[in-house]
Design an enzyme around this catalytic site. Structure first.
Site, PDB file in Angstrom:
ATOM      1  N   TYR A   1      -0.143   5.033   0.754  1.00  0.00           N
ATOM      2  CA  TYR A   1      -0.387   6.129   1.691  1.00  0.00           C
ATOM      3  C   TYR A   1      -0.499   5.623   3.129  1.00  0.00           C
ATOM      4  O   TYR A   1      -1.360   4.824   3.461  1.00  0.00           O
ATOM      5  CB  TYR A   1      -1.635   6.895   1.283  1.00  0.00           C
ATOM      6  CG  TYR A   1      -1.477   7.550  -0.072  1.00  0.00           C
ATOM      7  CD1 TYR A   1      -0.642   8.657  -0.220  1.00  0.00           C
ATOM      8  CD2 TYR A   1      -2.125   7.053  -1.192  1.00  0.00           C
ATOM      9  CE1 TYR A   1      -0.466   9.260  -1.465  1.00  0.00           C
ATOM     10  CE2 TYR A   1      -1.950   7.658  -2.441  1.00  0.00           C
ATOM     11  CZ  TYR A   1      -1.118   8.749  -2.564  1.00  0.00           C
ATOM     12  OH  TYR A   1      -0.937   9.339  -3.791  1.00  0.00           O
TER      13      TYR A   1
ATOM     14  N   ASP B   1       0.871  -1.166   0.000  1.00  0.00           N
ATOM     15  CA  ASP B   1       0.000   0.000   0.000  1.00  0.00           C
ATOM     16  C   ASP B   1       0.914   1.225   0.000  1.00  0.00           C
ATOM     17  O   ASP B   1       2.070   1.150   0.448  1.00  0.00           O
ATOM     18  CB  ASP B   1      -0.882  -0.025   1.250  1.00  0.00           C
ATOM     19  CG  ASP B   1      -1.671   1.255   1.421  1.00  0.00           C
ATOM     20  OD1 ASP B   1      -2.508   1.537   0.551  1.00  0.00           O
ATOM     21  OD2 ASP B   1      -1.434   1.964   2.413  1.00  0.00           O
TER      22      ASP B   1
END
Length: 227
Positions: free
Chosen positions: A11, A9
């Site tokens: 952010y 991922d």
């Protein structure tokens, strides 16, 4: 089965989502922001995620740049701030988020060991390209996979499907890394081996799927990948 592919991922996992508000608060003329930037950063992120889920349920997709702007508008309004120049500055800084300090050397170790590396993110391709280049980590990523390729946000299964299609690998050969507890749960339920970067020391989500590993940061990822 040996790990061949490490998927991240973006952010909050590789990129520090609080950096935009923190940096702006340190700039001249931002006394009001300096007093409340942690609340703005927290609400900005919370609303950003909530809006992705709500838009998915409502079947009213908007890209992550639009969602990020809408979330920022709410966060500023919650603090009584109406400042178009500040809003523009915060959005500009969001394109240039820095990576956490352990990220660059961690990714370098994975690439030197010959593993596949990629991002799987809600962000738009343009946002992710700009942020990873700015953070100095783009060269150690084989690809950037954005939900815009399928038009729906995480944790929809079709998003996680993109990994197998791109790297021609079974889910059990994937080490999936996220700082979001809900993302870690969904990816685990999907069949990935999941490492949850629990930077905020939160409890495990009460959802189907539990992460195989819980870490405080990403420095231990190479060891989990068998390096």
């Amino acid at each position: 089965m040996a790990i061949t592919t490490c998927i991240f991922d973006a952010y909050g996992t590789l990129l520090d989502v609080a950096a935009a508000a923190r940096t702006a608060a340190e700039e001249p003329g931002q006394a009001q922001l300096a007093e409340c930037w942690p609340d703005i950063a927290q609400n900005w992120r919370l609303k950003q995620l909530q809006y992705t889920w709500l838009r998915t349920i409502m079947e009213d997709h908007a890209d992550f740049w639009t969602v990020t702007g809408d979330a920022l508008d709410w966060a500023l309004a919650a603090e009584g701030i109406e400042d178009a120049a500040l809003r523009a500055r915060l959005m500009e800084l969001y394109r240039e988020l820095g990576a956490y300090p352990e990220v660059a050397p961690m990714l370098r170790k994975l690439k030197e060991a010959g593993l596949n590396t990629a991002i799987l993110s809600n962000g738009t391709p343009e946002m992710l390209e700009a942020a990873t280049v700015s953070a100095g980590i783009r060269g150690d990523l084989d690809d950037i996979l954005s939900v815009e390729m399928c038009g729906i946000y995480k944790p929809a299964k079709v998003v996680y499907d993109m990994v197998g299609r791109r790297f021609a690998c079974a889910p059990e050969k994937v080490l999936f890394v996220s700082s979001n507890g809900w993302d870690a749960a969904a990816a685990s339920a999907y069949g990935f081996t999941v490492a949850w970067a629990n930077r905020a020391d939160e409890p495990v989500e009460c959802l189907p799927g539990k992460p195989a590993h819980v870490l405080r940061d990403l420095s231990g990822i190479p060891a989990l990948a068998g390096i």
